[in-house]
Enzyme design. Sequence first.
Site, PDB file in Angstrom:
ATOM      1  N   ASP A 130       1.101  -1.191   0.071  1.00 35.22           N
ATOM      2  CA  ASP A 130      -0.374  -0.025  -0.618  1.00 35.22           C
ATOM      3  C   ASP A 130       1.068   1.491  -0.226  1.00 35.22           C
ATOM      4  OD1 ASP A 130      -1.862   2.471   0.969  1.00 35.22           O
ATOM      5  OD2 ASP A 130      -3.479   0.388   1.872  1.00 35.22           O
ATOM      6  N   THR A 152      -4.230  14.476 -14.004  1.00 36.33           N
ATOM      7  CA  THR A 152      -5.535  14.799 -14.728  1.00 36.33           C
ATOM      8  C   THR A 152      -5.656  15.571 -14.832  1.00 36.33           C
ATOM      9  OG1 THR A 152      -7.830  14.577 -14.682  1.00 36.33           O
ATOM     10  CG2 THR A 152      -6.239  14.709 -12.551  1.00 36.33           C
ATOM     11  N   SER A 158     -10.829  14.710  -8.368  1.00 37.02           N
ATOM     12  CA  SER A 158     -10.407  16.257  -8.837  1.00 37.02           C
ATOM     13  C   SER A 158      -9.609  17.039  -8.139  1.00 37.02           C
ATOM     14  CB  SER A 158     -11.023  16.768  -9.498  1.00 37.02           C
ATOM     15  OG  SER A 158     -11.597  17.363  -9.096  1.00 37.02           O
ATOM     16  N   LYS A 205      -6.277  14.965  -6.184  1.00 30.22           N
ATOM     17  CA  LYS A 205      -4.813  14.589  -7.523  1.00 30.22           C
ATOM     18  C   LYS A 205      -4.973  16.390  -7.403  1.00 30.22           C
ATOM     19  CE  LYS A 205      -4.074  11.946  -9.609  1.00 30.22           C
ATOM     20  NZ  LYS A 205      -2.981  10.800  -9.591  1.00 30.22           N
ATOM     21  N   ASN A 256      -8.946   8.530 -20.769  1.00 32.92           N
ATOM     22  CA  ASN A 256      -7.852   7.599 -21.501  1.00 32.92           C
ATOM     23  C   ASN A 256      -8.871   7.042 -21.351  1.00 32.92           C
ATOM     24  OD1 ASN A 256      -4.275   7.075 -20.082  1.00 32.92           O
ATOM     25  ND2 ASN A 256      -5.920   8.671 -20.261  1.00 32.92           N
ATOM     26  N   LYS A 266     -15.860   3.165 -15.696  1.00 31.78           N
ATOM     27  CA  LYS A 266     -15.812   4.411 -16.913  1.00 31.78           C
ATOM     28  C   LYS A 266     -15.873   4.287 -18.036  1.00 31.78           C
ATOM     29  CE  LYS A 266     -12.615   5.351 -14.079  1.00 31.78           C
ATOM     30  NZ  LYS A 266     -11.381   4.435 -13.546  1.00 31.78           N
ATOM     31  N   GLY A 326     -22.477  17.502  -9.170  1.00 29.67           N
ATOM     32  CA  GLY A 326     -20.894  18.607  -9.564  1.00 29.67           C
ATOM     33  C   GLY A 326     -19.993  18.375 -10.526  1.00 29.67           C
TER      34      GLY A 326
HETATM   35  P1  NAD Z   1      -7.178   2.652 -11.731  1.00 37.06           P
HETATM   36  O1  NAD Z   1      -8.336   3.115 -11.001  1.00 37.06           O
HETATM   37  O2  NAD Z   1      -7.527   2.169 -13.055  1.00 37.06           O
HETATM   38  O3  NAD Z   1      -5.826   1.948 -11.482  1.00 37.06           O
HETATM   39  C1  NAD Z   1      -5.744   2.605  -9.998  1.00 37.06           C
HETATM   40  C2  NAD Z   1      -4.348   1.576  -9.337  1.00 37.06           C
HETATM   41  O4  NAD Z   1      -4.287   2.134  -8.477  1.00 37.06           O
HETATM   42  C3  NAD Z   1      -5.014   0.036  -9.487  1.00 37.06           C
HETATM   43  O5  NAD Z   1      -4.540  -1.461  -9.325  1.00 37.06           O
HETATM   44  C4  NAD Z   1      -5.688  -0.192  -7.159  1.00 37.06           C
HETATM   45  O6  NAD Z   1      -4.933  -1.084  -7.218  1.00 37.06           O
HETATM   46  C5  NAD Z   1      -3.993   0.744  -7.459  1.00 37.06           C
HETATM   47  N1  NAD Z   1      -4.473   1.723  -6.017  1.00 37.06           N
HETATM   48  C6  NAD Z   1      -4.920   2.125  -5.613  1.00 37.06           C
HETATM   49  N2  NAD Z   1      -4.573   2.427  -4.397  1.00 37.06           N
HETATM   50  C7  NAD Z   1      -3.276   2.066  -3.824  1.00 37.06           C
HETATM   51  C8  NAD Z   1      -2.608   1.767  -2.997  1.00 37.06           C
HETATM   52  N3  NAD Z   1      -3.037   2.390  -1.763  1.00 37.06           N
HETATM   53  N4  NAD Z   1      -1.418   1.416  -2.796  1.00 37.06           N
HETATM   54  C9  NAD Z   1      -1.155   0.917  -3.837  1.00 37.06           C
HETATM   55  N5  NAD Z   1      -1.427   0.773  -4.966  1.00 37.06           N
HETATM   56  C10 NAD Z   1      -3.223   1.482  -5.538  1.00 37.06           C
HETATM   57  O7  NAD Z   1      -6.634   4.576 -12.807  1.00 37.06           O
HETATM   58  P2  NAD Z   1      -6.432   4.575 -13.816  1.00 37.06           P
HETATM   59  O8  NAD Z   1      -7.144   5.196 -14.650  1.00 37.06           O
HETATM   60  O9  NAD Z   1      -5.603   3.523 -14.348  1.00 37.06           O
HETATM   61  O10 NAD Z   1      -5.676   6.036 -13.611  1.00 37.06           O
HETATM   62  C11 NAD Z   1      -4.209   5.994 -13.136  1.00 37.06           C
HETATM   63  C12 NAD Z   1      -3.840   7.174 -12.767  1.00 37.06           C
HETATM   64  O11 NAD Z   1      -3.512   7.575 -13.908  1.00 37.06           O
HETATM   65  C13 NAD Z   1      -4.313   7.692 -10.988  1.00 37.06           C
HETATM   66  O12 NAD Z   1      -3.398   8.485 -10.421  1.00 37.06           O
HETATM   67  C14 NAD Z   1      -5.225   8.460 -12.220  1.00 37.06           C
HETATM   68  O13 NAD Z   1      -5.452   9.886 -11.666  1.00 37.06           O
HETATM   69  C15 NAD Z   1      -4.244   9.235 -13.482  1.00 37.06           C
HETATM   70  N6  NAD Z   1      -5.324   9.427 -14.717  1.00 37.06           N
HETATM   71  C16 NAD Z   1      -5.767   8.685 -14.747  1.00 37.06           C
HETATM   72  C17 NAD Z   1      -7.487   9.082 -16.334  1.00 37.06           C
HETATM   73  C18 NAD Z   1      -8.030   8.030 -16.778  1.00 37.06           C
HETATM   74  O14 NAD Z   1      -8.790   8.450 -17.810  1.00 37.06           O
HETATM   75  N7  NAD Z   1      -8.699   7.144 -16.449  1.00 37.06           N
HETATM   76  C19 NAD Z   1      -6.641  10.198 -16.858  1.00 37.06           C
HETATM   77  C20 NAD Z   1      -5.467  11.330 -16.292  1.00 37.06           C
HETATM   78  C21 NAD Z   1      -4.323  10.595 -15.408  1.00 37.06           C
HETATM   79  O1  DAU Z   2      -9.741  13.511 -17.557  1.00 33.98           O
HETATM   80  C1  DAU Z   2      -9.498  12.657 -16.956  1.00 33.98           C
HETATM   81  C2  DAU Z   2     -10.522  12.097 -16.283  1.00 33.98           C
HETATM   82  O2  DAU Z   2     -11.003  11.567 -16.501  1.00 33.98           O
HETATM   83  C3  DAU Z   2      -9.190  11.025 -15.298  1.00 33.98           C
HETATM   84  O3  DAU Z   2      -8.447  11.858 -14.219  1.00 33.98           O
HETATM   85  C4  DAU Z   2     -10.235   9.830 -14.306  1.00 33.98           C
HETATM   86  O4  DAU Z   2      -9.157   9.015 -13.714  1.00 33.98           O
HETATM   87  C5  DAU Z   2     -10.790   9.143 -14.723  1.00 33.98           C
HETATM   88  O5  DAU Z   2     -11.959   8.394 -14.410  1.00 33.98           O
HETATM   89  C6  DAU Z   2     -12.009  10.258 -16.614  1.00 33.98           C
HETATM   90  O6  DAU Z   2     -12.842  11.210 -15.371  1.00 33.98           O
HETATM   91  P1  DAU Z   2     -14.288  11.129 -16.269  1.00 33.98           P
HETATM   92  O7  DAU Z   2     -15.239  11.475 -14.566  1.00 33.98           O
HETATM   93  O8  DAU Z   2     -14.261  11.659 -17.321  1.00 33.98           O
HETATM   94  O9  DAU Z   2     -14.884  10.063 -16.573  1.00 33.98           O
HETATM   95  P2  DAU Z   2     -15.619   9.072 -16.750  1.00 33.98           P
HETATM   96  O10 DAU Z   2     -15.803   7.258 -17.679  1.00 33.98           O
HETATM   97  O11 DAU Z   2     -16.219   8.120 -15.124  1.00 33.98           O
HETATM   98  O12 DAU Z   2     -16.960   9.470 -17.691  1.00 33.98           O
HETATM   99  C7  DAU Z   2     -16.849  10.246 -18.878  1.00 33.98           C
HETATM  100  C8  DAU Z   2     -17.744  11.206 -18.844  1.00 33.98           C
HETATM  101  O13 DAU Z   2     -18.961  10.017 -19.272  1.00 33.98           O
HETATM  102  C9  DAU Z   2     -18.740  11.824 -17.908  1.00 33.98           C
HETATM  103  O14 DAU Z   2     -18.785  13.051 -17.962  1.00 33.98           O
HETATM  104  C10 DAU Z   2     -19.755  11.443 -17.278  1.00 33.98           C
HETATM  105  C11 DAU Z   2     -20.534   9.754 -17.871  1.00 33.98           C
HETATM  106  N1  DAU Z   2     -20.494   9.277 -18.203  1.00 33.98           N
HETATM  107  C12 DAU Z   2     -19.934   8.549 -17.142  1.00 33.98           C
HETATM  108  C13 DAU Z   2     -20.661   6.741 -17.023  1.00 33.98           C
HETATM  109  C14 DAU Z   2     -19.676   6.229 -16.066  1.00 33.98           C
HETATM  110  C15 DAU Z   2     -21.633   8.788 -18.362  1.00 33.98           C
HETATM  111  O15 DAU Z   2     -22.579  10.061 -18.984  1.00 33.98           O
HETATM  112  N2  DAU Z   2     -22.544   7.562 -17.857  1.00 33.98           N
HETATM  113  C16 DAU Z   2     -21.843   6.853 -17.280  1.00 33.98           C
HETATM  114  O16 DAU Z   2     -22.050   5.630 -16.724  1.00 33.98           O
END
Ligand code: NAD
Ligand code: DAU
Length: 360
Positions: free
Chosen positions: A61, A136, A163, A166, A192, A201, A299
């Site tokens: 952790d 992010t 956010s 972060k 992503n 997501k 929000g």
């Molecule tokens: P994810 O939720 O898929 O993965 C997070 C990982 O972190 C998991 O494997 C989880 O087990 C691990 N983790 C969580 N808490 C932990 C802890 N206390 N100790 C050790 N490991 C821990 O997330 P993701 O979508 O792959 O995002 C990865 C990073 O990228 C994050 O920091 C997120 O803020 C950032 N990010 C994500 C996106 C996106 O679109 N998904 C975009 C921009 C930035």
């Molecule tokens: O912008 C980067 C961020 O993108 C990352 O930092 C976060 O870790 C990642 O989860 C993502 O955040 P969002 O909130 O933008 O992603 P999500 O896939 O949850 O939602 C994308 C958009 O779709 C958002 O406007 C909410 C909407 N949504 C989401 C879900 C899960 C829906 O309309 N229906 C849904 O069921």
Amino acid sequence: MKTYLVTGGAGFIGSNYIHYMFRKYGDSIRIINVDVLTYAGNLENLRDVENRENYMFIRADITDKEAIQKIFAEHEIDRVVHFAAESHVDRSIKNPEVFVKTNVLGTAVMLNCAKAAWEQPDGTFAEGKRFLHVSTDEVYGSLEEEGTYFYETTPYAPHSPYSASKASSDMLVKSYIDTYHFPANITNCSNNYGPYQFPEKLIPLIINNALQGKTLPVYGDGKNVRDWLYVDDHAKGIDMVMEKGRLGETYNIGGHNEKQNIEIVTIIIDTLLEMLPKSDPRRELVSRDLITYVEDRKGHDRRYAIAPDKIRAEIGWEPETMFAEGIRKTIQWFFEHEEWMKNVTSGDYQKYYEDMYQNR
Ligand code: NAD
Ligand code: DAU
């Protein structure tokens, strides 16, 4: 040989990054993946690499100072790529505390342990030591008007507990840079998508629901805009910043691919219908009639859009995968990994889904 400590490598972006790095560098780097395996961490994502001699998994952790100190004491770490976080906005709205713990305290522990391990007696840091904090675009808040973008100079204005946590972690990294000249970079990336993304997501949730003929929940009016980037392009950006970024700098990563959520949902439906063979029984289930407008996210940020000018100009990063290709690759991956989807949606996921969507 450089040793990378990757936190959160069993999650979506972390596991894609590890695959990317082994594809690119083969046996010339070593990766230690530190992950506590929350609901979002899945070692199945790393089956292809788990037997490599230059890969090691440690379950720990990031908020556990002693465990992280031990890793730095036992291994000569050159580079930290810090992904580990709680990452889902909706979960942060229901349960903010774990976001503060993991994202803020966890980042503080990572920074402190790296600093303690890397700092020389004169207070400087040895050549080649680098810490990259993966963040992010959500830290910049919400854009209302078309044609406006997030730059590295845009003031922070986070809205969700995710956010805000972060943004706090970014501030901690900046404080280490300013106070200790700690060798770090921050990357702020847009949304992503791609293989191994957990179906809480939007994109994997819609693919999974559509293939089962389940309703497709669209929050609010469906016109919120996100800026989508194929996950390998993010991995490439992180690697390029690690190699070429100026220490102490922040780089925004995004590919100018803004789309309304409703567009994303309809593109997925249309692409599924194009790709599914006529004989596949799931074809009958996929339909635009499944789209269901549900109560909005609290929000809910209206629009995100990254200006990637700095990373382009200074580092030469460009996205390679356009959305039309990336979404097909992603859907193809989910077609080929039905078992993966079954495994991650059994058990706790059902309860999560009911709690999150039943009253919407
Ligand atoms: P994810 O939720 O898929 O993965 C997070 C990982 O972190 C998991 O494997 C989880 O087990 C691990 N983790 C969580 N808490 C932990 C802890 N206390 N100790 C050790 N490991 C821990 O997330 P993701 O979508 O792959 O995002 C990865 C990073 O990228 C994050 O920091 C997120 O803020 C950032 N990010 C994500 C996106 C996106 O679109 N998904 C975009 C921009 C930035
Ligand atoms: O912008 C980067 C961020 O993108 C990352 O930092 C976060 O870790 C990642 O989860 C993502 O955040 P969002 O909130 O933008 O992603 P999500 O896939 O949850 O939602 C994308 C958009 O779709 C958002 O406007 C909410 C909407 N949504 C989401 C879900 C899960 C829906 O309309 N229906 C849904 O069921």
